[in-house]
Design an enzyme around this catalytic site. Structure first.
Site, mmCIF file in Angstrom:
data_model
loop_
_atom_site.group_PDB
_atom_site.id
_atom_site.type_symbol
_atom_site.label_atom_id
_atom_site.label_comp_id
_atom_site.label_asym_id
_atom_site.label_seq_id
_atom_site.Cartn_x
_atom_site.Cartn_y
_atom_site.Cartn_z
ATOM 1 N N SER A 1 33.354 18.761 51.448
ATOM 2 C CA SER A 1 34.170 18.060 52.438
ATOM 3 C C SER A 1 33.929 16.569 52.292
ATOM 4 O O SER A 1 32.909 16.151 51.721
ATOM 5 C CB SER A 1 33.749 18.501 53.848
ATOM 6 O OG SER A 1 34.296 17.648 54.828
ATOM 7 N N TYR B 1 27.132 20.785 60.380
ATOM 8 C CA TYR B 1 28.257 20.931 59.442
ATOM 9 C C TYR B 1 28.204 19.853 58.354
ATOM 10 O O TYR B 1 28.304 20.149 57.161
ATOM 11 C CB TYR B 1 29.596 20.859 60.190
ATOM 12 C CG TYR B 1 30.784 20.955 59.257
ATOM 13 C CD1 TYR B 1 31.077 22.164 58.621
ATOM 14 C CD2 TYR B 1 31.581 19.851 58.975
ATOM 15 C CE1 TYR B 1 32.144 22.263 57.735
ATOM 16 C CE2 TYR B 1 32.657 19.942 58.097
ATOM 17 C CZ TYR B 1 32.929 21.151 57.480
ATOM 18 O OH TYR B 1 33.982 21.246 56.600
HETATM 19 N N1 LIG Z 1 40.460 21.975 57.180
HETATM 20 C C1 LIG Z 1 39.740 20.896 57.020
HETATM 21 O O1 LIG Z 1 39.993 19.853 57.655
HETATM 22 C C2 LIG Z 1 38.613 20.884 56.023
HETATM 23 C C3 LIG Z 1 38.140 19.640 55.577
HETATM 24 C C4 LIG Z 1 37.109 19.628 54.666
HETATM 25 C C5 LIG Z 1 36.561 20.800 54.202
HETATM 26 N N2 LIG Z 1 37.026 22.000 54.665
HETATM 27 C C6 LIG Z 1 36.395 23.220 54.165
HETATM 28 O O2 LIG Z 1 37.390 24.023 53.564
HETATM 29 C C7 LIG Z 1 36.954 25.379 53.547
HETATM 30 C C8 LIG Z 1 38.110 26.270 53.972
HETATM 31 O O3 LIG Z 1 38.418 26.002 55.312
HETATM 32 P P1 LIG Z 1 39.920 25.934 55.854
HETATM 33 O O4 LIG Z 1 40.183 24.546 56.263
HETATM 34 O O5 LIG Z 1 40.856 26.595 54.927
HETATM 35 O O6 LIG Z 1 39.734 26.760 57.208
HETATM 36 P P2 LIG Z 1 40.219 28.205 57.667
HETATM 37 O O7 LIG Z 1 41.702 28.295 57.628
HETATM 38 O O8 LIG Z 1 39.524 28.425 58.977
HETATM 39 O O9 LIG Z 1 39.597 29.172 56.551
HETATM 40 C C9 LIG Z 1 38.266 29.544 56.537
HETATM 41 C C10 LIG Z 1 38.128 30.807 55.727
HETATM 42 O O10 LIG Z 1 36.730 31.188 55.698
HETATM 43 C C11 LIG Z 1 36.628 32.557 56.084
HETATM 44 N N3 LIG Z 1 35.381 32.833 56.778
HETATM 45 C C12 LIG Z 1 34.937 32.252 57.909
HETATM 46 N N4 LIG Z 1 33.776 32.813 58.297
HETATM 47 C C13 LIG Z 1 33.493 33.770 57.366
HETATM 48 C C14 LIG Z 1 32.429 34.709 57.205
HETATM 49 N N5 LIG Z 1 31.426 34.781 58.086
HETATM 50 N N6 LIG Z 1 32.453 35.543 56.138
HETATM 51 C C15 LIG Z 1 33.484 35.498 55.251
HETATM 52 N N7 LIG Z 1 34.503 34.622 55.349
HETATM 53 C C16 LIG Z 1 34.507 33.784 56.392
HETATM 54 C C17 LIG Z 1 37.822 32.777 57.013
HETATM 55 O O11 LIG Z 1 38.187 34.157 57.029
HETATM 56 P P3 LIG Z 1 37.806 35.236 58.160
HETATM 57 O O12 LIG Z 1 37.883 34.529 59.466
HETATM 58 O O13 LIG Z 1 38.852 36.277 57.936
HETATM 59 O O14 LIG Z 1 36.443 35.722 57.804
HETATM 60 C C18 LIG Z 1 38.898 31.973 56.315
HETATM 61 O O15 LIG Z 1 39.491 32.718 55.294
HETATM 62 C C19 LIG Z 1 35.720 25.444 54.449
HETATM 63 O O16 LIG Z 1 34.553 25.485 53.650
HETATM 64 C C20 LIG Z 1 35.789 24.117 55.214
HETATM 65 O O17 LIG Z 1 34.516 23.676 55.607
HETATM 66 C C21 LIG Z 1 38.050 22.060 55.563
#
Ligand SMILES: NC(=O)c1ccc[n+]([C@@H]2O[C@H](COP(=O)([O-])OP(=O)(O)OC[C@H]3O[C@@H](n4cnc5c(N)ncnc54)[C@H](OP(=O)(O)O)[C@@H]3O)[C@@H](O)[C@H]2O)c1
Length: 268
Positions: A145, A158
């Site tokens: 991130s 985080y």
């Molecule tokens: N969105 C942002 O602004 C942003 C910015 C920087 C970095 N990121 C990073 O990008 C990555 C993806 O996030 P996203 O933004 O796409 O958010 P998201 O839509 O909430 O996706 C998160 C994914 O992780 C899975 N997950 C969560 N807890 C889990 C667990 N205990 N076991 C297995 N899978 C799990 C969720 O699936 P289930 O709930 O079905 O398990 C979902 O598929 C993360 O690492 C996040 O930190 C996001």
């Protein structure tokens, strides 16, 4: 089914049930990879698997696993063994954040964040990299991130977890040089996914109302995939995010703490 499953090159994508992981899985399918989709919710992943089969003719294995639980990674590895899959691409994308003060956020959820963002990512990498090195072919994409570039008051665990992902990934990239395996850290800024809803469960941080702009999950995933293919150690999608990633480590710590603390604090 199993002979069709084995006929493809394979990519494991964690957190494939929504957001950036969903898009990365779609892109990898477009590029001809069979998929191992991992997350807790199997319904959306089954739907995705059907879409990928229809659109690109690639098979998917859906693995329902809680990667924050001790047996989560073992479930994935067992599934790979059952189907005898050699994995060419590992995308460690599953992760979540929590906004709020350290002492007020539920300890169990904070430790779950450490287990998922750090332990599961490291463990799955440890399980799959030796096979890639033996075959002299492999790509690891770890989703960090923009938060990796500075400490972040009111999202302290985080930000620290993502600093770990960036540090670990770039070090491993250097370690594996010349062995046919690359490690790439993808560092997105704020991106429209389900992330904000979960992160704001206890406190609605200013960041989530998008004052710094929001990115689209598909564009972020595409930037990640292109960097993976080129074997780049780090990619920060978006010009203003790249500027922040360059500027933050140069700025005085007190200033960084004030900016990040302001963005992560509650609007009210
Ligand atoms: N969105 C942002 O602004 C942003 C910015 C920087 C970095 N990121 C990073 O990008 C990555 C993806 O996030 P996203 O933004 O796409 O958010 P998201 O839509 O909430 O996706 C998160 C994914 O992780 C899975 N997950 C969560 N807890 C889990 C667990 N205990 N076991 C297995 N899978 C799990 C969720 O699936 P289930 O709930 O079905 O398990 C979902 O598929 C993360 O690492 C996040 O930190 C996001």
């Amino acid at each position: 089914m199993d002979s069709m499953v084995r006929a493809h090159k394979y990519a494991v994508v964690t957190g494939a049930s929504s957001g950036i992981g969903w898009e990365l899985a779609s892109i990898l399918a477009r590029e001809g990879y069979g998929l191992v989709l991992v997350a807790r919710r199997t319904g959306p992943m089954r739907e995705l698997a059907d879409q990928l089969q229809q659109a690109h003719g690639v098979p998917s294995v859906v693995v329902g696993a809680d990667l924050a639980a001790p047996e989560g990674v073992r479930t994935v590895v067992d599934e790979l063994k059952t189907h005898q899959l050699d994995v060419e691409v590992l995308v460690n994308n599953a992760g979540f954040g929590l906004a709020g003060s350290f002492e007020a956020l539920p300890a169990e959820q904070q430790m779950g964040m450490v287990d998922l963002n750090i332990r599961a990512l490291t463990s799955l990498t440890r399980e799959l990299v030796p096979g890639m090195v033996a075959r002299r072919r492999g790509y690891v994409l770890n989703v960090a991130s923009l938060a990796a570039f500075t400490p972040g008051p009111f999202m302290s665990v985080y930000y620290a977890s993502k600093a770990y992902v960036l540090s670990f990934s770039t070090a491993l990239h250097a370690e594996l040089k010349g062995q046919g395996v690359t490690v790439t850290a993808l560092c997105p800024g704020y991106t429209e996914t389900e992330f904000a809803a979960r992160a704001a469960e206890h406190q609605k941080a200013r960041l989530f109302s998008g004052p710094m702009g929001t990115a689209n999950a598909r564009q972020v995933a595409e930037a990640g995939y292109q960097a993976l293919k080129r074997g780049k150690p780090v990619v920060v999608p978006g010009f203003s995010n790249r500027f922040s990633a360059w500027f933050m480590p140069l700025a005085p710590l007190a200033l960084r703490l004030r900016i990040a603390g302001y963005m992560n604090a509650s609007e009210h």
